[in-house]
Design a protein around this motif. Structure first.
Motif, short mmCIF file in Angstrom:
data_model
loop_
_atom_site.label_atom_id
_atom_site.label_comp_id
_atom_site.label_asym_id
_atom_site.label_seq_id
_atom_site.Cartn_x
_atom_site.Cartn_y
_atom_site.Cartn_z
N LEU A 21 43.67 33.34 44.77
CA LEU A 21 43.38 33.60 43.36
C LEU A 21 42.06 32.96 42.95
CD1 LEU A 21 44.36 34.69 40.57
CD2 LEU A 21 45.43 32.44 40.24
N ARG A 22 41.22 33.75 42.25
CA ARG A 22 39.93 33.24 41.78
C ARG A 22 39.70 33.68 40.34
NH1 ARG A 22 37.08 31.44 46.28
NH2 ARG A 22 38.11 32.06 48.24
N LYS A 23 39.19 32.73 39.53
CA LYS A 23 38.86 33.02 38.13
C LYS A 23 37.75 32.09 37.68
CE LYS A 23 39.46 34.97 34.08
NZ LYS A 23 39.22 36.42 33.85
N SER A 24 36.69 32.68 37.10
CA SER A 24 35.55 31.89 36.64
C SER A 24 35.31 32.12 35.16
CB SER A 24 34.28 32.27 37.42
OG SER A 24 34.42 31.96 38.79
N TYR A 25 34.71 31.13 34.51
CA TYR A 25 34.31 31.22 33.12
C TYR A 25 32.86 30.78 33.01
CZ TYR A 25 39.36 31.24 32.39
OH TYR A 25 40.70 31.53 32.44
N GLY A 26 31.99 31.66 32.55
CA GLY A 26 30.59 31.31 32.39
C GLY A 26 29.93 30.84 33.67
N GLY A 27 30.33 31.43 34.79
CA GLY A 27 29.76 31.05 36.06
C GLY A 27 30.40 29.85 36.72
N ARG A 28 31.35 29.21 36.05
CA ARG A 28 32.04 28.06 36.62
C ARG A 28 33.40 28.49 37.14
NH1 ARG A 28 36.11 25.09 34.59
NH2 ARG A 28 36.46 23.01 35.47
N ALA A 29 33.69 28.15 38.40
CA ALA A 29 34.97 28.52 39.02
C ALA A 29 36.07 27.61 38.52
CB ALA A 29 34.87 28.44 40.54
N ALA A 30 36.97 28.15 37.69
CA ALA A 30 38.13 27.39 37.22
C ALA A 30 39.23 27.40 38.27
CB ALA A 30 38.65 27.97 35.91
N VAL A 31 39.39 28.53 38.95
CA VAL A 31 40.35 28.68 40.05
C VAL A 31 39.58 29.26 41.23
CG1 VAL A 31 42.50 29.74 40.81
CG2 VAL A 31 42.24 29.04 38.43
N ASP A 32 39.62 28.58 42.36
CA ASP A 32 38.72 28.91 43.47
C ASP A 32 39.49 29.07 44.78
OD1 ASP A 32 36.41 29.37 44.90
OD2 ASP A 32 35.84 27.25 45.00
N CYS A 60 47.43 33.48 34.83
CA CYS A 60 47.30 34.67 35.69
C CYS A 60 48.68 35.12 36.17
CB CYS A 60 46.39 34.36 36.88
SG CYS A 60 44.63 34.18 36.46
N VAL A 61 49.56 34.16 36.47
CA VAL A 61 50.94 34.50 36.86
C VAL A 61 51.66 35.20 35.71
CG1 VAL A 61 53.19 33.52 37.45
CG2 VAL A 61 51.12 32.67 38.58
N GLU A 62 51.42 34.76 34.49
CA GLU A 62 52.08 35.32 33.33
C GLU A 62 51.47 36.65 32.89
OE1 GLU A 62 53.23 31.06 31.21
OE2 GLU A 62 51.24 31.94 30.95
N GLY A 63 50.32 37.00 33.44
CA GLY A 63 49.65 38.22 33.03
C GLY A 63 48.80 38.06 31.79
N LEU A 64 48.56 36.82 31.38
CA LEU A 64 47.74 36.55 30.21
C LEU A 64 46.25 36.51 30.55
CD1 LEU A 64 49.90 33.76 28.53
CD2 LEU A 64 49.88 36.22 28.03
N ARG A 65 45.95 36.35 31.84
CA ARG A 65 44.58 36.37 32.34
C ARG A 65 44.47 37.39 33.46
NH1 ARG A 65 40.93 33.49 29.13
NH2 ARG A 65 41.99 31.63 28.35
N PRO A 67 42.78 38.11 36.90
CA PRO A 67 42.02 37.41 37.94
C PRO A 67 40.72 38.13 38.28
CG PRO A 67 44.34 37.69 38.58
CD PRO A 67 44.11 38.55 37.37
N ASP A 68 39.72 37.36 38.67
CA ASP A 68 38.48 37.95 39.17
C ASP A 68 38.69 38.50 40.58
OD1 ASP A 68 37.23 37.18 36.83
OD2 ASP A 68 36.47 35.30 37.69
N ALA A 69 39.56 37.82 41.33
CA ALA A 69 39.86 38.24 42.71
C ALA A 69 41.18 37.62 43.12
CB ALA A 69 38.74 37.81 43.66
N GLY A 70 41.74 38.13 44.20
CA GLY A 70 43.00 37.61 44.69
C GLY A 70 44.18 38.47 44.29
N ARG A 71 45.35 38.01 44.65
CA ARG A 71 46.58 38.80 44.43
C ARG A 71 47.66 37.91 43.81
NH1 ARG A 71 51.32 40.11 47.40
NH2 ARG A 71 51.93 42.32 47.28
N VAL A 72 48.31 38.41 42.77
CA VAL A 72 49.42 37.71 42.13
C VAL A 72 50.59 38.67 42.03
CG1 VAL A 72 50.23 36.49 40.07
CG2 VAL A 72 47.83 36.29 40.76
#
Length: 330
Positions: A21-32, A60-65, A67-72
């Protein structure tokens, strides 16, 4: 009164599966690149420093976000593409939740029950959670502990197969916190899988079957609480003041020794139970008495600090995960 554990999609797969799972905000990786799997019927904990990406992962698990990449997957379903179906098997208590101030506890329970095809009977649920006396109380007049119990009830009222609890006991006094812990153990005993996000080490050690430690957006370790503690630099700490000097070489040769510290005549050793036994043998062989002998097992706090190299003050304080909250607002 508790949810039916058979409700939801059948199958032998993990209840929750997160892969790269990957998720970034403003170019910063919050989940990498977070990967983890939550098995049916367990209490699975997520620990991490402020801003480590815990809440983003759970959202991301709850579906509120998205993901930029990955699988949930939740019971085999995509939380984003199959959001309506996931909502029927997953209940959630969010890190920060509010209701309309004039809504009473009874009205909130009845409203949320109406959202689901097979809701629980809210009356016994309210009784089990100690909310019966507050049924006519407006939300704005509830104490912090009463609000938390109400949010737990709202997370369970849809008869979920899995429930996500994010910073469950933040703001509760010690008695209310322990009562809530017992409640969560009862929920799990009924067959409901629990995903628990917390920054309270005692809470995680008491409740969780397994824990994923997330640091800087990645899984730093995934193990049982006991397994994580065993990874600590010194799972057991032995300290004493010897009645006669002990040779440094003999101390350094002790089995499973992680560190040796001498200060003002007192010796402190970090190691394991094997080290303790060897110290006792060494003292007996040289007929040395250990004054003020103390043997202390390492805690989850110790393991957490070793794994994340963070400051205890940032993550054991009774405050919300502020950095993750900022992620949520992004």
């Amino acid at each position: 009164m508790w949810p039916d554990p058979a409700f939801g999609d059948a199958g032998a797969m993990s209840v929750i599966e997160v892969t790269d799972l990957r998720k970034s905000y403003g170019g910063r990786a919050a989940v990498d690149g977070v990967s983890l799997a939550v098995e049916e019927g367990e209490i699975f904990g997520i620990l991490g420093p402020n801003g480590a990406g815990k809440t983003t992962t759970v959202e991301c698990v709850e579906g509120l976000r998205v993901p930029d990449a990955g699988r949930v997957r939740v019971t085999g379903l995509d939380p984003v593409a199959d959001h309506a179906r996931v909502a029927r098997v997953l209940g959630a208590q969010l890190q920060q939740s509010e209701l309309q101030p004039k809504l009473t506890v009874r009205e909130a329970l009845e409203l949320y029950a109406s959202f689901y095809p097979r809701p629980l009977d809210w009356a016994p649920l309210a009784e089990r959670l100690g909310l019966t006396a507050q049924l006519t109380t407006r939300f704005a007049r509830l104490s912090g502990g009463q609000k938390q119990r109400l949010f737990i009830a709202l997370a369970l009222i849809g008869n979920p197969r899995v429930v996500v609890l994010d910073e469950l006991t933040t703001g509760l006094d010690p008695r209310a916190r322990r009562d809530t812990w017992q409640l969560i153990e009862d929920v799990r005993a009924s067959g409901v899988t629990v995903l628990l996000v917390t920054h309270f080490m005692e809470e995680a050690q008491r409740l969780c079957d397994r824990i994923a430690v997330i640091d800087k957006g990645r899984v730093a370790a995934l193990d049982t609480p006991a397994g994580l503690i065993r990874r600590s630099a010194g799972a057991t700490v032995i300290s004493f003041t010897p009645s006669a000097p002990l040779d440094d070489g003999e101390l350094a040769a002790l089995p499973a020794l992680a560190s040796v510290d001498r200060k003002e005549g007192r010796i402190t050793l970090a190691g394991t139970d094997e080290t303790v036994n060897a110290v006792i043998t060494l003292l007996a062989r040289h007929r040395v008495t250990a004054h003020q002998l103390r043997v202390v097992d390492a805690t989850l706090d110790d393991a957490f600090l070793d794994l994340t190299n963070t400051d205890t003050k940032a993550d054991t304080a009774d405050t919300a995960d502020t950095a993750d909250t900022k992620e949520t607002a992004s």
